[in-house]
Design a protein around this motif. Structure first.
Motif, PDB file in Angstrom:
ATOM      1  N   THR A  54       0.754  -1.265  -0.138  1.00 32.83           N
ATOM      2  CA  THR A  54       0.219  -0.093   0.064  1.00 32.83           C
ATOM      3  C   THR A  54       0.950   1.163   0.028  1.00 32.83           C
ATOM      4  OG1 THR A  54      -0.172  -0.239   2.385  1.00 32.83           O
ATOM      5  CG2 THR A  54      -2.046  -0.931   1.179  1.00 32.83           C
ATOM      6  N   HIS A  55       2.036   1.131   0.760  1.00 32.95           N
ATOM      7  CA  HIS A  55       2.944   2.308   0.704  1.00 32.95           C
ATOM      8  C   HIS A  55       3.564   2.660  -0.585  1.00 32.95           C
ATOM      9  CE1 HIS A  55       5.852   5.131   2.590  1.00 32.95           C
ATOM     10  NE2 HIS A  55       6.606   4.588   1.855  1.00 32.95           N
ATOM     11  N   ARG A  56       3.833   1.598  -1.276  1.00 32.02           N
ATOM     12  CA  ARG A  56       4.424   1.612  -2.876  1.00 32.02           C
ATOM     13  C   ARG A  56       3.088   2.361  -3.551  1.00 32.02           C
ATOM     14  NH1 ARG A  56       5.619  -3.671  -4.579  1.00 32.02           N
ATOM     15  NH2 ARG A  56       6.859  -3.659  -2.411  1.00 32.02           N
ATOM     16  N   GLN A  57       2.228   1.851  -3.344  1.00 39.09           N
ATOM     17  CA  GLN A  57       0.894   2.449  -4.506  1.00 39.09           C
ATOM     18  C   GLN A  57       0.898   3.705  -4.278  1.00 39.09           C
ATOM     19  OE1 GLN A  57      -2.158  -0.278  -3.401  1.00 39.09           O
ATOM     20  NE2 GLN A  57      -1.505  -1.772  -5.031  1.00 39.09           N
ATOM     21  N   GLN A  58       0.650   4.122  -2.823  1.00 37.77           N
ATOM     22  CA  GLN A  58       0.557   5.653  -2.692  1.00 37.77           C
ATOM     23  C   GLN A  58       1.555   6.483  -3.185  1.00 37.77           C
ATOM     24  OE1 GLN A  58       0.192   5.466   1.543  1.00 37.77           O
ATOM     25  NE2 GLN A  58      -1.854   5.279   1.595  1.00 37.77           N
ATOM     26  N   ARG A  59       2.861   6.009  -2.831  1.00 34.84           N
ATOM     27  CA  ARG A  59       4.085   6.829  -3.402  1.00 34.84           C
ATOM     28  C   ARG A  59       3.956   7.015  -4.865  1.00 34.84           C
ATOM     29  NH1 ARG A  59       9.260   4.556  -1.740  1.00 34.84           N
ATOM     30  NH2 ARG A  59       9.073   3.375  -3.728  1.00 34.84           N
ATOM     31  N   ARG A  61       1.418   6.966  -6.872  1.00 37.93           N
ATOM     32  CA  ARG A  61       0.191   7.757  -7.109  1.00 37.93           C
ATOM     33  C   ARG A  61       0.696   9.214  -6.780  1.00 37.93           C
ATOM     34  NH1 ARG A  61      -3.863   5.742  -3.642  1.00 37.93           N
ATOM     35  NH2 ARG A  61      -3.721   3.919  -4.859  1.00 37.93           N
ATOM     36  N   THR A  62       1.471   9.526  -5.653  1.00 41.31           N
ATOM     37  CA  THR A  62       1.881  11.049  -5.523  1.00 41.31           C
ATOM     38  C   THR A  62       2.901  11.496  -6.727  1.00 41.31           C
ATOM     39  OG1 THR A  62       3.247  10.179  -3.752  1.00 41.31           O
ATOM     40  CG2 THR A  62       1.214  11.304  -2.901  1.00 41.31           C
TER      41      THR A  62
END
Lengths: 76, 252
Positions: A54-59, A61-62
């Motif tokens: 989830t951390h990688r996905q959020q990064r 995305r930003t």
């Protein structure tokens, strides 16, 4: 000699009978505890992997939003 | 899947269904194991009279013999599941076979150690290379071989298939252990308890033995279910149902 003493003495065979029972219980208790420990480790590893995901996905995305300002600020 | 296999059995072999099924039954199996175990210990250590030849040393029988039976019974279960795993490639059969191995190894180890502790006062030696003892030791090595082979592969399922093959070949040792006391001249005594025909043991000594046999059977079910559940979580850790379990157990 009390009844308890006689019981513990096992007719002189105490040094053979009690270790046998001790081995029986120690091995089976270890066999009961081991899968519980492994289960906790498996679930902890999985949670860590899910958190990384989830951390990688959020990064990503930003970063995507920072590199393409027009895409995100397309509102009028 | 063939039509002769009942639908419920097919459903039960699906990992999430079995996980829930085993989770429900495990506490009951463990409770029954405890109840029968306590009854057997009381009957065997307190109520049963001393043996007229062996005195109180014979009381090791109440753990030695049930564990020896389990060492063969668990191997038979492992062998049958290994065959199913190799032929039909059912994941649950692989799990049952591979998770039976440590439990069987534990029972075999107990059998060897308690037998040694019984042999010293009665035979005058801790160990002798006789047919029954040696074949039981080979059984322990077979269990350890299956465990080792399973863990030596990077891919768990490939490891399970290789280890299942070893388990299947090794099943030849089970009848050898059983009949070793008849086939070879041995220090170890023959069977006292017989399924067919009268047993050569007094009822006061027989019933605690049978109670402990039931206790170890229930213990095996409980331990196998616990191990199989854990193994299924590890094998299916990418799947949704496992992720849900991991999330729900994160906040206690």
């Amino acid at each position: 000699m009390s009844a308890l003493h006689a019981f513990l003495a096992m007719g002189g065979y105490a040094i053979y009978v009690w270790p046998a029972y001790a081995v029986f219980f120690i091995v089976l208790i270890a066999d009961t505890i081991a899968p519980g420990l492994r289960r906790r480790r498996v679930l902890r590893d999985l949670r860590a992997r899910m958190a990384r995901q989830t951390h990688r996905q959020q990064r990503s995305r930003t970063e995507h939003a920072a590199n393409n300002p027009t895409v995100t600020s397309s509102s009028p | 899947m063939s039509t002769w296999i009942p639908l419920w059995l097919h459903k039960l072999s699906s990992p999430p269904t079995f996980y829930r099924f085993a989770g429900t039954l495990r506490p009951w199996a463990m409770a029954l194991a405890m109840v029968f175990g306590v009854i057997a210990l009381y009957g065997g250590l307190v109520l049963a009279p001393a043996d007229y030849q062996q005195g109180d040393a014979y009381r090791i029988i109440f753990i030695h013999v049930p564990c020896a039976w389990m060492s063969m019974f668990v191997y038979a279960v492992m062998g049958v599941s290994a065959l199913i795993a190799l032929v039909w490639r059912i994941k649950l059969a692989e799990v049952v076979a591979m998770e039976s191995a440590p439990i069987g190894a534990a029972f075999t180890f107990i059998t060897l150690v308690t037998g040694s502790l019984w042999g010293k006062p009665m035979w005058g030696t801790w160990w002798t290379w006789d047919a029954r003892l040696t074949s039981e030791l080979v059984l322990l090595f077979l269990y350890l071989g299956v465990i080792g082979l399973y863990h030596s592969f990077e891919d768990r399922r490939q490891g399970a298939r290789a280890a299942a093959f070893l388990a299947l070949i090794g099943i030849i040792n089970v009848p050898i252990v059983h009949f070793s006391v008849n086939w070879w001249n041995t220090l170890h005594q023959g069977s006292t308890v017989k399924l067919f025909g009268p047993s050569k043991i007094a009822w006061d000594m027989l019933w605690p033995l049978l109670a402990m046999t039931l206790a170890t059977k229930f213990y095996y079910v409980a331990s196998l279910f616990h191990r199989a559940r854990t193994d299924l979580l590890a094998l299916e850790s990418g799947k949704d149902w496992v992720r849900q379990i991991a999330e729900s157990e994160a906040r206690p």
